[in-house]
Design a protein around this motif. Sequence first.
Motif, mmCIF file in Angstrom:
data_model
loop_
_atom_site.group_PDB
_atom_site.id
_atom_site.type_symbol
_atom_site.label_atom_id
_atom_site.label_comp_id
_atom_site.label_asym_id
_atom_site.label_seq_id
_atom_site.Cartn_x
_atom_site.Cartn_y
_atom_site.Cartn_z
ATOM 1 N N GLY A 100 0.825 -1.210 0.000
ATOM 2 C CA GLY A 100 0.000 0.000 0.000
ATOM 3 C C GLY A 100 0.856 1.255 0.000
ATOM 4 O O GLY A 100 2.011 1.224 0.421
ATOM 5 N N PRO A 101 0.295 2.370 -0.506
ATOM 6 C CA PRO A 101 1.071 3.610 -0.576
ATOM 7 C C PRO A 101 1.441 4.174 0.804
ATOM 8 O O PRO A 101 2.422 4.889 0.943
ATOM 9 C CB PRO A 101 0.138 4.574 -1.325
ATOM 10 N N GLU A 102 0.662 3.799 1.847
ATOM 11 C CA GLU A 102 0.909 4.395 3.164
ATOM 12 C C GLU A 102 2.256 3.971 3.760
ATOM 13 O O GLU A 102 2.800 4.655 4.612
ATOM 14 C CB GLU A 102 -0.253 4.069 4.120
ATOM 15 N N ALA A 125 0.826 -3.693 -15.089
ATOM 16 C CA ALA A 125 0.062 -4.882 -15.460
ATOM 17 C C ALA A 125 -0.880 -5.251 -14.315
ATOM 18 O O ALA A 125 -2.084 -5.327 -14.487
ATOM 19 C CB ALA A 125 1.013 -6.025 -15.791
ATOM 20 N N LYS A 126 -0.306 -5.458 -13.126
ATOM 21 C CA LYS A 126 -1.117 -5.893 -11.988
ATOM 22 C C LYS A 126 -1.561 -4.710 -11.146
ATOM 23 O O LYS A 126 -0.766 -3.812 -10.857
ATOM 24 C CB LYS A 126 -0.303 -6.843 -11.117
ATOM 25 N N ASP A 127 -2.805 -4.763 -10.715
ATOM 26 C CA ASP A 127 -3.351 -3.634 -9.969
ATOM 27 C C ASP A 127 -2.697 -3.463 -8.595
ATOM 28 O O ASP A 127 -2.705 -2.381 -8.046
ATOM 29 C CB ASP A 127 -4.866 -3.786 -9.812
ATOM 30 N N LYS A 128 -2.097 -4.534 -8.059
ATOM 31 C CA LYS A 128 -1.501 -4.409 -6.721
ATOM 32 C C LYS A 128 -0.400 -3.345 -6.692
ATOM 33 O O LYS A 128 -0.150 -2.753 -5.659
ATOM 34 C CB LYS A 128 -0.949 -5.750 -6.238
ATOM 35 N N LEU A 129 0.236 -3.103 -7.819
ATOM 36 C CA LEU A 129 1.292 -2.098 -7.875
ATOM 37 C C LEU A 129 0.765 -0.691 -8.107
ATOM 38 O O LEU A 129 1.415 0.288 -7.778
ATOM 39 C CB LEU A 129 2.248 -2.413 -9.021
ATOM 40 N N ARG A 130 -0.427 -0.614 -8.690
ATOM 41 C CA ARG A 130 -0.911 0.672 -9.171
ATOM 42 C C ARG A 130 -1.009 1.720 -8.054
ATOM 43 O O ARG A 130 -0.589 2.859 -8.214
ATOM 44 C CB ARG A 130 -2.273 0.513 -9.844
ATOM 45 N N SER A 145 -3.257 6.990 -14.215
ATOM 46 C CA SER A 145 -2.668 5.853 -13.508
ATOM 47 C C SER A 145 -3.661 4.705 -13.518
ATOM 48 O O SER A 145 -4.738 4.811 -12.945
ATOM 49 C CB SER A 145 -2.340 6.262 -12.067
ATOM 50 N N PHE A 146 -3.306 3.619 -14.203
ATOM 51 C CA PHE A 146 -4.207 2.457 -14.197
ATOM 52 C C PHE A 146 -3.417 1.163 -14.428
ATOM 53 O O PHE A 146 -2.220 1.194 -14.711
ATOM 54 C CB PHE A 146 -5.312 2.625 -15.243
ATOM 55 N N CYS A 154 -11.764 1.356 -15.653
ATOM 56 C CA CYS A 154 -11.139 2.633 -15.313
ATOM 57 C C CYS A 154 -12.166 3.757 -15.282
ATOM 58 O O CYS A 154 -13.073 3.805 -16.119
ATOM 59 C CB CYS A 154 -10.075 2.992 -16.345
ATOM 60 N N THR A 155 -12.015 4.668 -14.352
ATOM 61 C CA THR A 155 -12.874 5.843 -14.296
ATOM 62 C C THR A 155 -12.001 7.097 -14.253
ATOM 63 O O THR A 155 -10.852 7.045 -13.796
ATOM 64 C CB THR A 155 -13.762 5.836 -13.038
ATOM 65 N N LEU A 156 -12.559 8.187 -14.730
ATOM 66 C CA LEU A 156 -11.831 9.456 -14.715
ATOM 67 C C LEU A 156 -11.413 9.819 -13.304
ATOM 68 O O LEU A 156 -10.321 10.318 -13.059
ATOM 69 C CB LEU A 156 -12.720 10.564 -15.304
ATOM 70 N N ARG A 157 -12.313 9.547 -12.341
ATOM 71 C CA ARG A 157 -12.050 9.945 -10.960
ATOM 72 C C ARG A 157 -10.905 9.143 -10.336
ATOM 73 O O ARG A 157 -10.066 9.673 -9.620
ATOM 74 C CB ARG A 157 -13.320 9.764 -10.124
ATOM 75 N N GLU A 158 -10.889 7.853 -10.616
ATOM 76 C CA GLU A 158 -9.913 6.982 -9.955
ATOM 77 C C GLU A 158 -8.614 6.871 -10.767
ATOM 78 O O GLU A 158 -7.529 6.767 -10.197
ATOM 79 C CB GLU A 158 -10.554 5.589 -9.787
ATOM 80 N N ASN A 159 -8.737 6.907 -12.099
ATOM 81 C CA ASN A 159 -7.585 6.606 -12.954
ATOM 82 C C ASN A 159 -7.191 7.751 -13.891
ATOM 83 O O ASN A 159 -6.157 7.676 -14.542
ATOM 84 C CB ASN A 159 -7.871 5.353 -13.800
#
Length: 417
Positions: A100-102, A125-130, A145-146, A154-159
């Motif tokens: 996690g980023p924290e 490739a894998k979302d765990k890194l995103r 970022s996706f 993907c959404t504009l808000r999240e990615n």
Amino acid sequence: MRPAVDVNGVRYRWPSRPVVVVCIDGGDPAYLREYLALGAIPNIARFMRQGFSVIAEGTVPSFTCPNNMSIITGTPASKHGISGNYYLDVRSGQAVVMTGPELLRGDTILARFAEAGAKVVSITAKDKLRRQLGKDLDIVRGNISFSSEFADRCTLRENGIENVLDLVGMPQPGMYSMELSLFVLEAGIRLLERNRPDLLYLSLTDWVQHKYAPQEAEALRFYRELDARFGRLAERGAIVALTADHGMNDKSNAAGRPNVIWLQDILDARFGKGDTRVICPITDAFVAHHGALGGFVRVWCTGKATPKQVIDAIRGIDGIEAVLDRETACRVHDLPADREGDVAVIAAPDVCIGAALADHDLSGLEGHRLRTHGGVSEAKVPFILNAPLNDEYRLKAGAAILKSYQIFDFALNGAVA
Ligand SMILES: [Zn+2]
């Protein structure tokens, strides 16, 4: 030209043309050696001839997360704090996931450039890194970022982007496929054409390298596909920088069975159950291709056994390359002490280390040899630019063995633009 951007003590020049850094997950130099000899990867061959190429040292343990974080922050693990996928929180006795980023310390080069007004793209490739790669990256300001794993949602808000499948013109790739990586590159190429970002970070997955040795046809096919896309990135006017998070070694015996040291079982037999805790920091949700077996594990002493006793018990085991106390491990491999075990254990190139046999699911390995990473023997990685270096960076490259986390430094400050 805009002013330079300081990130974690390094000053990075503003790019005069797009800079693309690609992390070829599991991109052991052996693949490139094999295919260069075959003449199968002409674009990479040209980059090496006309630009710059060396074998660099990655972060140890040679796992995906620590190395991606090293590359994206430009710092060793001692600074950014991500030394594996898991560590043991000694107060709670829980294995804590480090993806996690924290838990990432310091800034990412992408976030700092975005803050300074650059257009930035990060695709994994894998979302765990995103999420970790996207730490503090302000998506609202047009940055992207996706992951290809979740490209279809993907959404504009999240990615910062939507309708990615349409943009890329490929169907949603499967989790265990070479297309998961190729999708990352195709998306990078399309965004380079459409948005002309200043910085792109493209991080692939090592599914192919876990499964296939350099001599196997599927691996060759994958590298031909990669090479064609690297060529297209360069054609579009980008500085292209290639490296890897780690290498890959065959860790099976003559009968095709994995060469495993079941360290928790050995320590339990010696000290009793509950006295030590072996953590395999390679563990993640996608163990089918490696069974959570790697070349580096940590031991925490949770009972009577002292680190010295544990080291003495492990030292003589055949297939162990190094067994280090915390202080030595941190000094030799530049690791964060607060996330290091009491003892770090590193396997020889053809051996891997597990915890207890009963805790590993090896069903995903049926029918093929175990290829995996984590040790010092898998920490050598390619470091390639498609442009030559200026005088200052030629000297820098000649003066010491380069670290893969210097790739943004070399691409932004060293490449002749
Ligand atoms: Zn990896």
